[in-house]
Each structure stands twice: as C-alpha cells, then as structure tokens.
Design a protein around this motif. Structure first.
Motif, PDB file in Angstrom:
ATOM      1  N   TRP A  89       0.729  -1.022  -0.092  1.00 43.75           N
ATOM      2  CA  TRP A  89       0.167  -0.027   0.033  1.00 43.75           C
ATOM      3  C   TRP A  89       1.037   1.205  -0.100  1.00 43.75           C
ATOM      4  O   TRP A  89       0.549   2.158  -0.746  1.00 43.75           O
ATOM      5  CB  TRP A  89      -0.892  -0.143   1.179  1.00 43.75           C
TER       6      TRP A  89
ATOM      7  N   GLU B 204       0.893   4.426  -2.703  1.00 44.84           N
ATOM      8  CA  GLU B 204       0.515   5.889  -2.622  1.00 44.84           C
ATOM      9  C   GLU B 204       1.804   6.784  -2.794  1.00 44.84           C
ATOM     10  O   GLU B 204       1.629   7.661  -3.360  1.00 44.84           O
ATOM     11  CB  GLU B 204       0.410   5.933  -1.014  1.00 44.84           C
TER      12      GLU B 204
ATOM     13  N   GLY C 134       1.083   1.993   6.632  1.00 44.19           N
ATOM     14  CA  GLY C 134       1.132   0.915   6.146  1.00 44.19           C
ATOM     15  C   GLY C 134       1.403  -0.346   7.176  1.00 44.19           C
ATOM     16  O   GLY C 134       0.648  -1.532   6.970  1.00 44.19           O
TER      17      GLY C 134
ATOM     18  N   HIS D  53      -5.414  -4.350  -2.593  1.00 40.10           N
ATOM     19  CA  HIS D  53      -6.235  -3.191  -1.812  1.00 40.10           C
ATOM     20  C   HIS D  53      -7.533  -2.809  -2.498  1.00 40.10           C
ATOM     21  O   HIS D  53      -8.387  -2.231  -1.600  1.00 40.10           O
ATOM     22  CB  HIS D  53      -5.105  -2.131  -1.930  1.00 40.10           C
TER      23      HIS D  53
END
Length: 609
Positions: free
Chosen positions: A269, A273, A360, A558
């Motif tokens: 994740w 990002e 995360g 995700h």
C-alpha cells in the motif's frame, strides 16, 4: 560408436548446463543415453508432466542466469510446453527446449493422419518462443545448438525450441567429421553488456539531482543483469523512494528506510501511495507492465521519467521517457552511480516516505495479530518470514499468493531470493519451480506458497520432490475457492458461483495427499498451530506440505479490500477501450523533454481498480 544423443549431451555439458528437466520418449532416448554417460557433469531430472519441466527449467535459469534446458518427446509431450515457454518469453528468461520429432522422411505422413503423434511442431513453437528450428541434418546440428544458446541469451533473453527428428537423434556420430565447439559468451545472460552514451548518463544524473521527490522502480531486469548489488549501491545515494515489481523483489533490501516494497495492485500500500507523489520515476529493468504501471496510470502526466533497459523496444512502449538509457542494467546503473557522486539529501521526501510506510506497517501489524478462525494469511506469512534464512529461496505461485509473499515476507538482502512467475501469471508454477530451485541449490531450503487452486494443478509433482529428497516446505493456503475469481465474481457480478472448489462438508486433503506420496503432511486450522507446524516442516530433512485453512474473504488486493469494507457497488469492467494519444507534461521543477511523449492508455477510475 557414439550417437547424436552423445553429441547433444556433450554440447550441453560444455555450455555449462548441469541440469536438464523433462520426460523421455522413444524419439529422445538417445539424448538420455548421452546424458547418462556424462553424469559427472550433467544430470537429468525426471518430471511427471512436460509442462512442469519448463517451469523447473525456468527456476534454474532465474537462479543461475544460464539457459534452462527441458526435453520432451514429439506430439503429446511437445504440446504441453507452451505454458512454460510463454512464461519465459514474457519474463525474459533464457530457456532451450529440446523436442523430439518424427523421422524426417515420415514428416509428410503426419498431414494424412498416419504418423502417430505428428503435428506441425515448428509452426506451433514459432508462436511461443523467440525462435524455433527443425534440425535438417546431422551436420547442421552443432551450429543450431550454438544458435539456440546465442538466441536464448542474446539481446532480450527468452526461450527457444530445437526440434530434432528421431532418425537424426539415433544416427551415429563420427567425431572426426562432425566437430563441436561452443561460444562461451552464450553460457549465461547477458550475452554481451553495453553502456549508454556519456551525454545521456549526464542528462539522467542531472535530472535525478534536480528532482525533489524521485522514485526508483526496479524490475526483473535487475536480476537478469545480476545487478542487485549495484542497484543497492545506487539506491543508497539516490535520496529517494525505491520500490520493485514482483519479479524485481530483492533488487534492494526491503529493510532500508527508502524501500517501500512491491509496486503492484496486490503489493505494498505504501509503494502505491508514495509513487504517485514522485516528480521523477526511474524505471530500472522494468517493462512498466499493466500491474507495475498500476493499469498504466503510471507514470502520470506530470512525472518525468528515465528508463533503463537493454531492449530498445521498451523505451517508449507505453510512454515516451524523458531520458532513455539503452543498455545493460548493471553497466548503466554503475555509470549513473559514478555520475551522481556524493549522496543526495532530501529530508522532507524521506520523512514523507517514513510517514506513509509507518501507516502501512500499522495496518499490516493488525492483520498479522489476528486470532481469527479461519486463519488470516498475513499471520502465516509473518511466521514464515521468521524462519526464512538468507540462503533460502521462496517460490510464489500465481494469484493471491504472490501478494501475500510480496507484502509480508521482506527481502533481507540484495539478490534473487524470490521467484515469481509473472510473465504469464499462470497457476501451478510453485511446485515444479521449487523442484528446479532445489536441484539448482541443493544446500538451500526452498519454500513455496500457493493457494489450493494453484496447488491442485501440480499435486503429482510432489512425488518428484519426494523421489529427489528435496528440502522443500510447500505452504498451501486453502480457502476452498479460486480466491481472486471468487471475489471478482462477488464484487462485479454478485451471483456467480463458478469458482468454488469444494462443498462445505468436503475439504481437499492436501496434507493427506502429501503423506500418501511420501512427504510430511501437516494440517493447520488455528492460528496457534502455525508456529509448531512450520517448525516441524523446516526441521524435516525432505519435502513437506503445510496446509492451512484460511479465510476465503482474505485478499491482498487493496481495491478489493476497500470495496468489501465500504460495501459499495462496483461497476462492471468495460469490455474494451479505444486508445488515443495524450501528451505528457513534465513537472515545472524538471527540464522539458525535447519532444512531448504520448500516453496510449486512457483510463477511468473504475479501470484503475
């Protein structure tokens, strides 16, 4: 007198090929006889399925850099190879398939349906390899073997097929008339190393120094070039984010502060990002495929780009790079490292990387700590990570297993310790891949992770692991489903039930099947049983299967997690799209490219998921 099977075996041995994986047939027995005469230099590993021979050879190639060699007989043996060949072709893995064929003067009969097992093998293999050849004569064979090795290792590596008719295999070999020589450049990839022009290196180094939020994305090409040590050295002074593709995992140690894991919809994740915030992305040995490019939303219109790849066709395949660096990854990375000089300090960017990574890691820690029954896969991965040593090899199967490994078992050191079949992403790679890895690294412990769907493909090869006495721990995450497909059906189509592998009262007994085949089988239902089961498997001097009953709604993807958490209806995927060109803009903090690039993949928010 020696026969042509001796010639082929001798050339394989002189090219440094220690292992051949496959299944014999009447048409190829001469090859096996030739290998048996050279058991001090080359060994044959008998597989239960020809498709799996290609997967085992693929693992050998990934770990050694040498072409993986597999052998099959004509017809039914040959037609099982394409799954492994396509994996190697898309993943740039050098491989040589030695394929039996009908006698030369029988070839016209196959079109009449008379010659048993015959079909147009040459045309067939042309579609799934870099190249394929039908050997026309004994005298042509040595040169075609040299061509096979050169083609497999030269340029962008890949698989080739050498089709040898039965009468040629069985012919006598007069060593005075048919001489053999080998090209030592083709023993291992890369065939030749090349560097980028100094002016391009200087331009790329200046771009990196001026960037405020640079990111380095490392693909499988890093390992193909044996460049992990050099890439780590560059990353240490790069002053920015470093992520990898699945195939590139291990390009840098994931314990470094700048490393954010695997960039993939089922990866990290934090990587997903953070890479969005980069103003410069350096794509190092990466195809920028659908998954690493996050459905081609990367690079974004405002992100400058540098591409490092030995294949000229990769520089601009889906976007036009600001600076393309054509050549060998290891050579170019070393050039860039020297050009950068002293480390670049970017405290604000590093603080942001630490912040997102911490968020995360907190989410992952909660998953790992879960005592839920059925078991959550992150709990299993965390226990595995505690036991995997620096010399051990982890072999991933396709689907969710790739994500569980990517996100929860960190690469501790630079190098190829993780084998991912991402060229095709086909189910069934891990068990035969482990056989190839264990034969290649007999002193290492091999660990596989597969779902029950993937594991079902190659259960029969467990017998090969047992016969070879290999130190393999096979972890099966059994959720009773084709997990990815089941969730896709539920999220997008609501009422499709074609991905169920069992009824509620019948559980596939993979641990029991393993025991019946001569392995150690262990079944786990509760979180507090995981540690003891893995300890028992790792202590076992031979192959084992640890079957863990896991939550059928657990997913590393995700977007799936978000959709299930929000309970929102998801639009059905669009059946197609129309491509159009779109010019890239470059961040105002970075120099404009000479010409505008083009984005070939329009996207909608629904497609990004």
């Amino acid at each position: 007198m020696a026969h042509i099977g001796d010639l082929v075996a001798e050339m394989l041995a002189q090219y440094g090929t220690e292992l051949v994986f496959g299944m014999p047939g009447g048409q190829t027995t001469a090859l096996h006889d030739g290998i048996s005469r050279r058991s001090d230099r080359i060994r044959h590993v008998l597989m239960r399925d020809e498709r799996n021979a290609a997967y085992a050879a693929d693992a050998y190639a990934r770990l050694t850099g040498k072409p993986g060699v597999c052998d099959v007989t004509v017809g039914p043996g040959a037609n099982l190879l394409p799954a492994g060949f396509l994996e190697a072709l898309n993943a740039s893995i050098p491989m040589i398939g030695i394929i039996g064929e009908l006698p030369l003067d029988w070839l016209p009969l196959k079109e009449k349906g008379i010659a048993s097992q015959g079909f147009d093998q040459l045309s067939f293999f042309k579609t799934c390899t870099k190249d394929a050849w039908l050997v026309p004569s004994v005298t042509a064979l040595p040169e075609l073997i040299r061509t096979a090795y050169r083609t497999a290792t030269g340029g962008r590596p890949g698989p080739v097929a050498l089709i040898i008719p039965h009468d040629i295999f069985d012919a006598e070999w007069d060593e005075d008339l048919v001489k053999i020589t080998v090209d030592d450049r083709a023993m291992q990839v890369p065939f030749l190393r090349s560097a980028a022009p100094a002016a391009s290196i200087a331009e790329a180094a200046a771009l990196i120094r001026r960037a405020k939020r640079p990111a380095l994305v490392c693909g499988g090409g890093v390992h193909g070039s044996d460049a992990a040590a050099e890439v780590t050295a560059l990353a240490d002074r790069f002053g920015g984010l470093v992520v990898t593709s699945l195939s590139g995992k291990g390009a840098v140690p994931e314990t470094r502060d700048y490393a954010a894991g695997v960039l993939n919809p089922l990866g990290s994740w934090a990587a997903i990002e953070l890479v969005k915030e980069a103003d410069l992305i350096v794509w190092c040995g990466s195809k920028v495929s659908q998954n690493t490019g996050m459905n081609w939303t990367l690079p974004g219109p405002e992100q400058a780009t540098i591409t490092i790849d030995c294949d000229a066709m990769e520089h601009g395949r889906t976007f036009r790079p600001t600076v393309p660096l054509l050549g060998d990854v290891r050579e170019i990375v070393s050039q860039l490292d020297a050009a950068l000089g002293k480390p670049v300090a970017r405290p604000d960017w590093m603080a942001r990387i630490a912040e997102v990574k911490a968020e995360g890691e907190a989410a992952k820690a909660a998953e790992i700590a879960s005592d839920a029954v059925p078991v959550q896969p992150p709990r299993v991965m965390a226990e595995l990570a505690k036991r995997i040593g620096p010399d051990d090899i982890v072999v991933s199967d396709a689907s969710f297993s790739a994500g569980w490994i990517a996100g929860y078992i960190p690469a501790q050191q630079p190098g190829r310790q993780f084998l991912y079949a991402r060229g095709q992403g086909g189910l069934g790679y891990s068990v035969p891949g482990a056989i190839g890895a264990a034969a290649t690294r007999p002193g290492a412990r091999i660990v596989t992770v597969a779902g029950d769907g993937a594991f079902s493909y190659t259960v029969g090869e467990l017998a090969t692991q047992a016969q070879q006495g290999q130190r393999i721990v096979n972890v099966v995450l059994n959720n009773g489903r084709l997990g990815w497909i089941q969730l896709w059906q539920e999220i997008f189509f609501k009422n499709v039930q074609s991905a169920l592998l069992e009824t509620q009262s019948v559980v596939p007994g993979f641990a029991g099947a393993a025991t019946a085949l001569g392995l150690k089988g262990i079944y786990v239902e509760k979180p507090d049983q995981i540690a003891a089961a893995l300890d028992e498997a790792f202590a076992h001097d031979g192959p084992s299967v640890v079957e863990v009953r896991v939550d059928d709604l657990a997913t590393p993807i995700h977007s799936f997690k978000r959709r299930m958490k929000e309970g929102a209806d998801a639009p059905r995927p669009r059946p197609g799209t129309v491509y159009k060109l779109r010019d890239y803009k470059i961040s105002p903090d970075l120099p404009e490219p000479a010409e505008a690039g083009a984005d070939l993949h329009p996207r909608t928010p629904e497609q990004v998921d």
